[in-house]
Design a protein around this motif. Structure first.
Motif, PDB file in Angstrom:
ATOM      1  N   TYR A  89      -3.973  -4.617  -6.073  1.00  0.00           N
ATOM      2  CA  TYR A  89      -3.423  -3.472  -5.340  1.00  0.00           C
ATOM      3  C   TYR A  89      -4.261  -3.193  -4.098  1.00  0.00           C
ATOM      4  N   SER A  92      -3.201  -5.505  -1.481  1.00  0.00           N
ATOM      5  CA  SER A  92      -1.926  -5.112  -0.877  1.00  0.00           C
ATOM      6  C   SER A  92      -2.120  -4.003   0.156  1.00  0.00           C
ATOM      7  N   MET A 102       5.088  -7.936  -4.849  1.00  0.00           N
ATOM      8  CA  MET A 102       4.042  -7.910  -5.868  1.00  0.00           C
ATOM      9  C   MET A 102       4.692  -8.098  -7.229  1.00  0.00           C
ATOM     10  N   TYR A 104       3.400  -7.438 -11.174  1.00  0.00           N
ATOM     11  CA  TYR A 104       2.351  -6.950 -12.066  1.00  0.00           C
ATOM     12  C   TYR A 104       2.654  -7.448 -13.480  1.00  0.00           C
ATOM     13  N   PRO A 109      -0.621  -1.111 -10.607  1.00  0.00           N
ATOM     14  CA  PRO A 109      -1.526  -0.930  -9.471  1.00  0.00           C
ATOM     15  C   PRO A 109      -2.627   0.071  -9.828  1.00  0.00           C
ATOM     16  N   SER A 175       7.930  -4.249  -5.802  1.00  0.00           N
ATOM     17  CA  SER A 175       7.011  -4.527  -6.912  1.00  0.00           C
ATOM     18  C   SER A 175       7.785  -4.684  -8.210  1.00  0.00           C
ATOM     19  N   LEU A 206       4.597   3.824  -5.516  1.00  0.00           N
ATOM     20  CA  LEU A 206       5.445   2.718  -5.080  1.00  0.00           C
ATOM     21  C   LEU A 206       6.882   3.180  -4.873  1.00  0.00           C
ATOM     22  N   THR A 209      10.602  -0.411  -7.077  1.00  0.00           N
ATOM     23  CA  THR A 209      10.095  -1.050  -8.295  1.00  0.00           C
ATOM     24  C   THR A 209      11.229  -1.602  -9.150  1.00  0.00           C
TER      25      THR A 209
END
Length: 242
Positions: A89, A92, A102, A104, A109, A175, A206, A209
């Motif tokens: 994170y 980023s 991104m 995860y 993050p 993300s 964010l 997502t």
């Protein structure tokens, strides 16, 4: 040799605690077989059990990730696993324009320090703690033994240090969360109900997502490599199209 997927974004794979690039071997092989440009990282201090970790900092890990991102000719998909959610994170925040998306992998993050009170030079992997605290569903005995044998202690500075996040553009990076050891619902509710938890603190920031539940171990690169590779490939293809 597979035909190169020229329209897909390059993929950078960052392992979590105690792991090197080797942890991604099967996933990387599957992605390359589909023509993807894949780079798996071994972060500073994780090269071997004999490496000197005493001076390795959180910033060193962020720098290594940023360097890998900037080495590519096009914006990348940056996939981070477990505690690499913190350094990923932070990366980023540093180079948002170089990150197309991104991912995860059973992480989020992270903001702040993972454990500001940690005072050791390094943190070794303790298998009894792993068995007590982590989801091991789907891991074979051979995979567990490989983990125990190849695990490298984490630099202590990585655990107690953090980065200042100042670039609002990081919030607009699409993300994807692949939730394995914990559900998507648990990640989201934890971020709302426990804003003091550093591990999930960045989730509410964010703006775009996608949440995917993939019930399996905390190490899906071993227990569900094909499904993980498929999702990463889809994200890369989608990111490249944009």
């Amino acid at each position: 040799m597979a035909e190169t997927n020229a329209h897909a974004a390059p993929i950078i794979l960052v392992p979590g605690f105690w792991l090197g690039a080797w942890a991604w071997d099967e996933v990387a092989e599957l992605l390359r077989a589909e023509g993807h440009d894949v780079t798996a990282l071994t972060l500073p201090g994780l090269e071997s059990a004999d490496a000197d970790r005493s001076a390795v900092t959180f910033a060193d890990h962020v720098d290594a990730i940023c360097a890998a991102v900037e080495a590519k000719d096009a914006p990348v998909v940056l996939a981070v696993h477990s505690a690499a959610g913190f350094s990923g994170y932070a990366a980023s925040d540093r180079v948002p324009g170089r990150i197309a998306a991104m991912v995860y992998v059973d992480t989020a993050p992270g903001k702040g320090a993972l454990d500001p009170d940690f005072d050791g030079v390094e943190k070794p992997m303790v298998w009894s703690e792993i068995e007590e605290e982590e989801n091991l569903d789907g891991l074979t005995e051979e995979q567990k033994e490989t983990f125990r044998r190849r695990a490298v202690p984490e630099p202590g500075n990585l655990i107690r240090e953090s980065a200042d996040l100042t670039n609002d553009a990081r919030r607009d990076i699409p993300s994807t969360f692949i939730c394995t050891g914990f559900t998507a619902e648990l990640y989201q509710t934890s971020a709302v109900e426990h804003p003091e938890w550093a591990f999930v603190a960045g989730i509410p920031e964010l703006r775009e997502t996608t949440w995917i539940d993939l019930p399996t171990s905390h190490w899906p690169m071993w227990s569900r490599p094909r499904e993980l590779a498929e999702t990463l490939g889809e994200v890369a293809t989608r990111a490249g199209a944009h």
